[in-house]
Design a protein around this motif. Structure first.
Motif, PDB file in Angstrom:
ATOM      1  N   VAL A 165       0.831  -1.203   0.000  1.00 36.47           N
ATOM      2  CA  VAL A 165       0.000   0.000   0.000  1.00 36.47           C
ATOM      3  C   VAL A 165       0.867   1.255   0.000  1.00 36.47           C
ATOM      4  CG1 VAL A 165      -1.572   1.339   1.473  1.00 36.47           C
ATOM      5  CG2 VAL A 165      -2.056  -1.049   0.987  1.00 36.47           C
ATOM      6  N   GLN A 166       2.056   1.189   0.581  1.00 35.39           N
ATOM      7  CA  GLN A 166       2.921   2.357   0.694  1.00 35.39           C
ATOM      8  C   GLN A 166       3.839   2.548  -0.514  1.00 35.39           C
ATOM      9  OE1 GLN A 166       4.883   2.206   4.482  1.00 35.39           O
ATOM     10  NE2 GLN A 166       2.971   2.168   5.603  1.00 35.39           N
ATOM     11  N   THR A 167       3.760   1.711  -1.534  1.00 33.14           N
ATOM     12  CA  THR A 167       4.626   1.849  -2.702  1.00 33.14           C
ATOM     13  C   THR A 167       4.103   2.902  -3.665  1.00 33.14           C
ATOM     14  OG1 THR A 167       3.459   0.110  -3.910  1.00 33.14           O
ATOM     15  CG2 THR A 167       5.362  -0.573  -2.586  1.00 33.14           C
ATOM     16  N   LYS A 168       4.996   3.390  -4.532  1.00 33.44           N
ATOM     17  CA  LYS A 168       4.607   4.385  -5.527  1.00 33.44           C
ATOM     18  C   LYS A 168       3.650   3.799  -6.554  1.00 33.44           C
ATOM     19  CE  LYS A 168       8.697   7.266  -5.265  1.00 33.44           C
ATOM     20  NZ  LYS A 168       9.860   7.784  -5.982  1.00 33.44           N
ATOM     21  N   SER A 169       3.820   2.521  -6.879  1.00 31.79           N
ATOM     22  CA  SER A 169       2.932   1.920  -7.887  1.00 31.79           C
ATOM     23  C   SER A 169       1.487   1.861  -7.383  1.00 31.79           C
ATOM     24  CB  SER A 169       3.424   0.526  -8.259  1.00 31.79           C
ATOM     25  OG  SER A 169       3.455  -0.313  -7.129  1.00 31.79           O
ATOM     26  N   PHE A 170       1.292   1.592  -6.108  1.00 26.62           N
ATOM     27  CA  PHE A 170      -0.058   1.614  -5.556  1.00 26.62           C
ATOM     28  C   PHE A 170      -0.593   3.040  -5.543  1.00 26.62           C
ATOM     29  CE2 PHE A 170      -3.205   1.692  -2.106  1.00 26.62           C
ATOM     30  CZ  PHE A 170      -4.048   0.682  -2.544  1.00 26.62           C
ATOM     31  N   GLY A 171       0.286   4.019  -5.275  1.00 28.57           N
ATOM     32  CA  GLY A 171      -0.104   5.425  -5.330  1.00 28.57           C
ATOM     33  C   GLY A 171      -0.555   5.816  -6.721  1.00 28.57           C
ATOM     34  N   ARG A 172       0.152   5.322  -7.752  1.00 24.46           N
ATOM     35  CA  ARG A 172      -0.262   5.612  -9.129  1.00 24.46           C
ATOM     36  C   ARG A 172      -1.611   4.976  -9.445  1.00 24.46           C
ATOM     37  NH1 ARG A 172       5.545   5.061 -10.511  1.00 24.46           N
ATOM     38  NH2 ARG A 172       5.174   2.833 -10.531  1.00 24.46           N
ATOM     39  N   VAL A 203      -6.740  14.971 -10.208  1.00 24.63           N
ATOM     40  CA  VAL A 203      -6.166  14.706  -8.893  1.00 24.63           C
ATOM     41  C   VAL A 203      -4.990  13.759  -9.070  1.00 24.63           C
ATOM     42  CG1 VAL A 203      -6.595  13.751  -6.605  1.00 24.63           C
ATOM     43  CG2 VAL A 203      -8.411  14.957  -7.782  1.00 24.63           C
ATOM     44  N   LYS A 204      -3.858  14.082  -8.426  1.00 27.29           N
ATOM     45  CA  LYS A 204      -2.688  13.202  -8.445  1.00 27.29           C
ATOM     46  C   LYS A 204      -2.241  12.957  -7.015  1.00 27.29           C
ATOM     47  CE  LYS A 204      -0.817  14.475 -12.921  1.00 27.29           C
ATOM     48  NZ  LYS A 204       0.333  14.962 -13.652  1.00 27.29           N
ATOM     49  N   ILE A 205      -1.919  11.708  -6.709  1.00 23.05           N
ATOM     50  CA  ILE A 205      -1.433  11.324  -5.386  1.00 23.05           C
ATOM     51  C   ILE A 205      -0.107  10.617  -5.592  1.00 23.05           C
ATOM     52  CG2 ILE A 205      -1.899   9.974  -3.325  1.00 23.05           C
ATOM     53  CD1 ILE A 205      -4.899  10.167  -4.115  1.00 23.05           C
ATOM     54  N   LYS A 206       0.956  11.106  -4.938  1.00 21.17           N
ATOM     55  CA  LYS A 206       2.267  10.497  -5.129  1.00 21.17           C
ATOM     56  C   LYS A 206       2.350   9.148  -4.426  1.00 21.17           C
ATOM     57  CE  LYS A 206       7.175  11.101  -4.780  1.00 21.17           C
ATOM     58  NZ  LYS A 206       8.291  11.915  -4.361  1.00 21.17           N
ATOM     59  N   SER A 207       1.994   9.119  -3.153  1.00 22.83           N
ATOM     60  CA  SER A 207       2.056   7.857  -2.430  1.00 22.83           C
ATOM     61  C   SER A 207       1.089   7.878  -1.253  1.00 22.83           C
ATOM     62  CB  SER A 207       3.474   7.581  -1.922  1.00 22.83           C
ATOM     63  OG  SER A 207       3.865   8.557  -0.985  1.00 22.83           O
ATOM     64  N   ILE A 208       0.883   6.721  -0.702  1.00 24.86           N
ATOM     65  CA  ILE A 208      -0.021   6.543   0.430  1.00 24.86           C
ATOM     66  C   ILE A 208       0.770   5.854   1.534  1.00 24.86           C
ATOM     67  CG2 ILE A 208      -2.101   5.360   1.230  1.00 24.86           C
ATOM     68  CD1 ILE A 208      -3.129   5.507  -1.621  1.00 24.86           C
ATOM     69  N   SER A 209       0.579   6.292   2.758  1.00 29.17           N
ATOM     70  CA  SER A 209       1.227   5.609   3.878  1.00 29.17           C
ATOM     71  C   SER A 209       0.189   5.370   4.972  1.00 29.17           C
ATOM     72  CB  SER A 209       2.407   6.426   4.412  1.00 29.17           C
ATOM     73  OG  SER A 209       2.001   7.697   4.798  1.00 29.17           O
ATOM     74  N   LEU A 221      -4.668   6.981   7.707  1.00 25.80           N
ATOM     75  CA  LEU A 221      -4.179   6.901   6.339  1.00 25.80           C
ATOM     76  C   LEU A 221      -3.660   8.271   5.944  1.00 25.80           C
ATOM     77  CD1 LEU A 221      -4.181   5.026   3.771  1.00 25.80           C
ATOM     78  CD2 LEU A 221      -6.321   6.129   3.176  1.00 25.80           C
ATOM     79  N   GLU A 222      -2.474   8.311   5.329  1.00 26.33           N
ATOM     80  CA  GLU A 222      -1.881   9.579   4.911  1.00 26.33           C
ATOM     81  C   GLU A 222      -1.641   9.556   3.409  1.00 26.33           C
ATOM     82  OE1 GLU A 222       1.647   9.680   7.295  1.00 26.33           O
ATOM     83  OE2 GLU A 222       0.576  10.466   9.039  1.00 26.33           O
ATOM     84  N   LEU A 223      -2.096  10.593   2.735  1.00 24.45           N
ATOM     85  CA  LEU A 223      -1.858  10.767   1.306  1.00 24.45           C
ATOM     86  C   LEU A 223      -0.747  11.794   1.159  1.00 24.45           C
ATOM     87  CD1 LEU A 223      -5.571  11.121   0.172  1.00 24.45           C
ATOM     88  CD2 LEU A 223      -4.231   9.038   0.322  1.00 24.45           C
ATOM     89  N   ASN A 224       0.316  11.444   0.438  1.00 26.10           N
ATOM     90  CA  ASN A 224       1.467  12.325   0.290  1.00 26.10           C
ATOM     91  C   ASN A 224       1.467  12.999  -1.077  1.00 26.10           C
ATOM     92  OD1 ASN A 224       2.619  11.553   2.858  1.00 26.10           O
ATOM     93  ND2 ASN A 224       3.085   9.601   1.888  1.00 26.10           N
ATOM     94  N   ARG A 225       1.786  14.285  -1.087  1.00 24.19           N
ATOM     95  CA  ARG A 225       1.871  15.131  -2.282  1.00 24.19           C
ATOM     96  C   ARG A 225       0.642  14.976  -3.171  1.00 24.19           C
ATOM     97  NH1 ARG A 225       7.105  15.506  -5.328  1.00 24.19           N
ATOM     98  NH2 ARG A 225       5.843  17.043  -6.404  1.00 24.19           N
ATOM     99  N   VAL A 226      -0.447  15.471  -2.689  1.00 26.14           N
ATOM    100  CA  VAL A 226      -1.705  15.455  -3.432  1.00 26.14           C
ATOM    101  C   VAL A 226      -1.793  16.747  -4.239  1.00 26.14           C
ATOM    102  CG1 VAL A 226      -4.217  15.379  -3.248  1.00 26.14           C
ATOM    103  CG2 VAL A 226      -2.810  14.087  -1.638  1.00 26.14           C
ATOM    104  N   LEU A 266      -1.066  19.780  -1.826  1.00 19.11           N
ATOM    105  CA  LEU A 266      -1.091  19.460  -0.407  1.00 19.11           C
ATOM    106  C   LEU A 266       0.073  18.512  -0.112  1.00 19.11           C
ATOM    107  CD1 LEU A 266      -4.899  18.663  -0.352  1.00 19.11           C
ATOM    108  CD2 LEU A 266      -3.830  20.818   0.253  1.00 19.11           C
ATOM    109  N   GLY A 267       0.946  18.912   0.788  1.00 21.31           N
ATOM    110  CA  GLY A 267       2.094  18.080   1.118  1.00 21.31           C
ATOM    111  C   GLY A 267       1.681  16.750   1.720  1.00 21.31           C
ATOM    112  N   LYS A 268       0.783  16.806   2.679  1.00 21.09           N
ATOM    113  CA  LYS A 268       0.305  15.587   3.320  1.00 21.09           C
ATOM    114  C   LYS A 268      -1.131  15.808   3.776  1.00 21.09           C
ATOM    115  CE  LYS A 268       3.020  13.242   5.976  1.00 21.09           C
ATOM    116  NZ  LYS A 268       3.838  12.801   7.105  1.00 21.09           N
ATOM    117  N   VAL A 269      -1.983  14.848   3.450  1.00 21.31           N
ATOM    118  CA  VAL A 269      -3.364  14.858   3.924  1.00 21.31           C
ATOM    119  C   VAL A 269      -3.537  13.602   4.754  1.00 21.31           C
ATOM    120  CG1 VAL A 269      -5.794  14.878   3.276  1.00 21.31           C
ATOM    121  CG2 VAL A 269      -4.125  16.016   1.816  1.00 21.31           C
ATOM    122  N   GLY A 270      -3.845  13.777   6.019  1.00 21.41           N
ATOM    123  CA  GLY A 270      -3.986  12.635   6.924  1.00 21.41           C
ATOM    124  C   GLY A 270      -5.409  12.476   7.407  1.00 21.41           C
TER     125      GLY A 270
END
Length: 144
Positions: free
Chosen positions: A25-32, A50-56, A64-69, A85-89
Motif C-alpha cells: 500500500v505504501q509503494t509508488k505503484s499503488f499510489g499511481r 487529482v494526483k497522489i504520489k504515495s499513500i502511507s 491513512l496519509e496521502l502524500n503530495r496530493v 497538499l504536502g500531506k493529507v492525513g
C-alpha cells in the motif's frame, strides 16, 4: 503437537501477508493506481484532475496519509485553481475504535499551497468582507 505447528504456520502466514499488504500500500505503484482511480472518478463527476504520489499508513494515531496530493480544476477560460497538499492525513480516534464507531476523528493537511487565478475584470479587486473570512475559518469547527 501437530495442531500447534499448523496454528503457528497459519499465524506466521497471516502476519507475513499483513506486513506485505502494508508495504504494498505504501509503494509508488499503488499510489499511481489510486491516482488513476481517483482521477477517473473526479474527472467524470467534477471535471477535476487529482494526483497522489504515495499513500502511507500511520499506526499512532491510526490512519491513512496521502502524500503530495495535487488538484487542478479549470473553472472557466480565465479562472482556474491549483492546490498542492504536502500531506493529507485521515486519522481515527482510539476511543472510536473501542466503541466500534469508525469515523474520522481528525483530518490534517500540511505543507499546502493554493493558487487561484481570478477572472480579469475591469474593476479592481475589493477587500474580502470580514464576515466571509470568519465564516471560512469557522467551517472546520462545524464539521463532524
Amino acid at each position: 503437537m501437530r495442531f500447534k505447528s499448523v496454528l503457528g504456520a497459519f499465524l506466521f502466514i497471516l502476519l507475513a501477508s499483513f506486513i506485505a499488504l502494508v508495504i504494498f500500500v505504501q509503494t509508488k505503484s499503488f499510489g499511481r493506481l489510486v491516482t488513476k482511480v481517483v482521477t477517473d472518478i473526479s474527472e467524470r463527476k467534477l471535471q477535476t484532475k487529482v494526483k497522489i504520489k504515495s499513500i502511507s499508513i500511520s499506526v499512532f494515531p491510526p490512519g491513512l496519509e496521502l502524500n503530495r496530493v495535487r488538484v487542478k480544476k479549470q473553472i472557466s477560460a480565465e479562472e482556474k485553481i491549483k492546490v498542492e497538499l504536502g500531506k493529507v492525513g485521515f486519522y481515527i480516534g482510539l476511543i472510536e475504535i473501542e466503541e466500534k464507531n469508525l469515523t474520522f476523528g481528525e483530518i490534517k493537511i500540511s505543507d499546502s499551497t493554493i493558487e487561484y487565478n481570478f477572472p480579469k475584470k475591469d474593476q479592481e479587486l475589493k477587500e474580502i468582507d470580514q464576515k466571509m473570512i470568519d465564516q471560512i475559518f469557522r467551517i472546520p469547527d462545524e464539521l463532524p
